[in-house]
Design a protein around this motif. Structure first.
Motif, PDB file in Angstrom:
ATOM      1  N   HIS A  18      -3.121  59.340  21.250  1.00  0.00           N
ATOM      2  CA  HIS A  18      -2.351  58.782  20.103  1.00  0.00           C
ATOM      3  C   HIS A  18      -3.530  57.893  19.390  1.00  0.00           C
ATOM      4  N   LEU A  19      -4.548  57.372  20.019  1.00  0.00           N
ATOM      5  CA  LEU A  19      -5.521  56.531  19.243  1.00  0.00           C
ATOM      6  C   LEU A  19      -6.280  57.167  18.474  1.00  0.00           C
ATOM      7  N   GLN A  20      -6.848  58.407  19.019  1.00  0.00           N
ATOM      8  CA  GLN A  20      -7.755  59.345  18.170  1.00  0.00           C
ATOM      9  C   GLN A  20      -6.963  59.765  17.076  1.00  0.00           C
ATOM     10  N   SER A  21      -5.745  59.915  16.838  1.00  0.00           N
ATOM     11  CA  SER A  21      -4.825  60.508  15.995  1.00  0.00           C
ATOM     12  C   SER A  21      -4.840  59.497  14.782  1.00  0.00           C
ATOM     13  N   GLY A  22      -5.044  58.285  15.173  1.00  0.00           N
ATOM     14  CA  GLY A  22      -4.813  57.022  13.910  1.00  0.00           C
ATOM     15  C   GLY A  22      -3.440  56.679  13.974  1.00  0.00           C
ATOM     16  N   ASP A  23      -2.595  57.401  14.418  1.00  0.00           N
ATOM     17  CA  ASP A  23      -1.029  57.163  14.062  1.00  0.00           C
ATOM     18  C   ASP A  23      -0.632  56.669  15.633  1.00  0.00           C
TER      19      ASP A  23
END
Length: 461
Positions: free
Chosen positions: A108-113
């Motif tokens: 989730h963090l890596q997606s930016g969303d």
């Protein structure tokens, strides 16, 4: 595979929108829209008085899937939200949970969303500010919450725990009594003897490994610090600079003794017949009904095991069976600490600050979950170990905040960082008998030494 690590990046600045519905007569309750410094900070919020007319919708991501159900024996998320909305009817909190939280939270963090509020996963401390807003400086926050340093970087606090736990073993008191175990074990030898009595005198599985769940294996790492050494500085300061930390100290202490308990239990046939078929959800009812003697899990597991059947009074919690100079120690520390999305709108951030503060200080969550108090104003807890000293890990030394992560990434052992695979391998080798325990530890020491040399880490111990 290298340890999962969220890479720091330059994230876009947050666009802050006007806050609606905050017409409260309290001074300072209205939020100037435009900059984070105009938010009313955690320390200054008066719950039940400030922002009672605030309207906002926020999201929260966490690992407590069991609390989604109305059948949960404790207080469910639905019930907590209902109580919160009595004070703040305009704040809607949409909660999502995940059984594979540790990995999926990173995704989730890596997606930016990602969600407005989430339990902070294993990211480098230097990256905290890229993803989460600060609750305030350590000096201010430590006056309000215990374990404020758990998610602290450069004296700024980025995470607030909803509960705090200790590390021990959840067990069925009736099974132990039926087996003839009259005193709780305090050493590895006494523990293995107790497991043997359970096997010999009952139909229960002495020690249930929960191998198949994966994440439950990483729990074993948590006992290698305070519980195994009695030293608050060991995990975050001394371990990094220790030569061959997995060696046999010869006195039933340190990481060697922790992992050897598991190896010996499997090798002696004191665990389930087929570790591949272990069932995390199913084990809760099994231990409640006396089909399991014990499991190595944090104190957070106690209410779940009590709620899984009609025999809640049979569920007990003991300290990990290692003694240092005749005394037992247990780590006391934060469970997941909840961070607030640095890119959320002003309205979302203010609503999140209110919800996090309410959960940590006024919801009763920590007490309900048999946790240790989070808010400094609260002292009640149902959790206690008679004769055991609670000790929290000291924070890393300045400049070494991310050194453990770097060593873990280099050597791939992931100590205290979701290192479930290496613990599963202990079970596999013990079951097959293709590697002795000392051979496993020697291989780990070699990996650790290579990582220290590669990173130029000075060996001091």
């Amino acid at each position: 595979m290298k340890a999962k690590k969220v890479l720091a990046g330059i994230l876009a600045g947050s666009m802050l929108f006007a806050m609606t519905g905050c017409g409260n007569s309290n001074e300072g309750a209205a939020v100037d829209t435009g900059a984070d410094e105009n938010l009313k900070p955690y320390a200054d919020i008066v719950l039940g008085e400030d922002f009672t007319d605030l309207e906002a919708t926020i999201t929260m991501f966490n690992n407590r899937t069991d609390m989604d159900s109305d059948e949960y024996g404790g207080v469910s998320w639905k019930e907590y939200l209902a109580e919160f909305n009595k004070l703040y009817p305009g704040i809607t909190v949409n909660i999502t949970t995940d059984t594979n939280y540790a990995d999926d939270a990173l995704t989730h963090l890596q997606s930016g969303d990602y969600e407005t509020i989430m339990g902070i996963p294993a990211v480098d401390k230097a990256d905290y500010s890229s993803y989460f807003m600060s609750y305030g400086d350590l000096d201010t926050m430590s006056k309000l919450i215990n374990y404020a340093e758990e998610r602290m970087y450069q004296q700024e606090v980025y995470g607030v725990p909803f509960t705090a736990t200790t590390q021990g073993i959840v067990y069925n008191k009736k099974v132990f009594a039926d087996a003839g175990v009259t005193e709780l074990p305090k050493t590895p030898e006494e523990f293995l003897n107790a497991l043997q009595k359970i096997k010999d005198n009952t139909d229960a599985i002495p020690l249930y490994t929960n191998y198949a769940a994966g994440w439950t294996m990483g729990v074993w790492d948590m006992y290698t610090g305070v519980s195994a050494t009695g030293d608050a500085d060991y995990m975050n300061q001394k371990l990094l600079h220790t030569k061959d930390p997995f060696k046999d100290y010869g006195d039933g202490t340190h990481p060697y003794a922790v992992y050897k308990i598991l190896y010996d239990a499997v090798a002696k046939g004191l665990t389930e017949d087929d570790y591949i078929t272990t069932d995390w959800e199913g084990c809760k009812g099994m231990i409640n009904n006396g089909k399991i003697g014990c499991m190595v899990l944090g104190s957070w597991a106690v209410p779940q095991m009590k709620a899984a059947g009609a025999n809640a009074d049979d569920i007990g919690y003991m300290a990990f069976p290692i003694s240092i100079d005749g005394k037992q120690y247990a780590k006391a520390g934060a469970d997941y600490c909840y961070g607030i999305n640095v890119n959320a709108t002003a309205a979302e951030k203010q609503a999140a600050l209110i919800f996090v503060k309410w959960m940590a200080e006024d919801s009763g969550y920590s007490y309900n979950e048999d946790g240790l108090p989070v808010a400094t104003k609260n002292t009640d807890t149902k959790l206690s170990f008679e004769g055991v000293e609670f000790v929290d890990d000291s924070p890393a030394l300045e400049g070494e905040e991310d050194l453990l992560n770097e060593l873990n990434s280099e050597c791939e052992l992931n100590v205290n960082n979701g290192g479930d695979r290496k613990i599963q391998e202990i079970i596999e080798h013990a079951s097959i008998g293709d590697m002795t325990f000392d051979e496993i530890m020697d291989s780990w020491n070699e990996l650790w030494t290579d990582a220290q040399e590669s990173l130029g880490v000075e060996v001091l111990y």
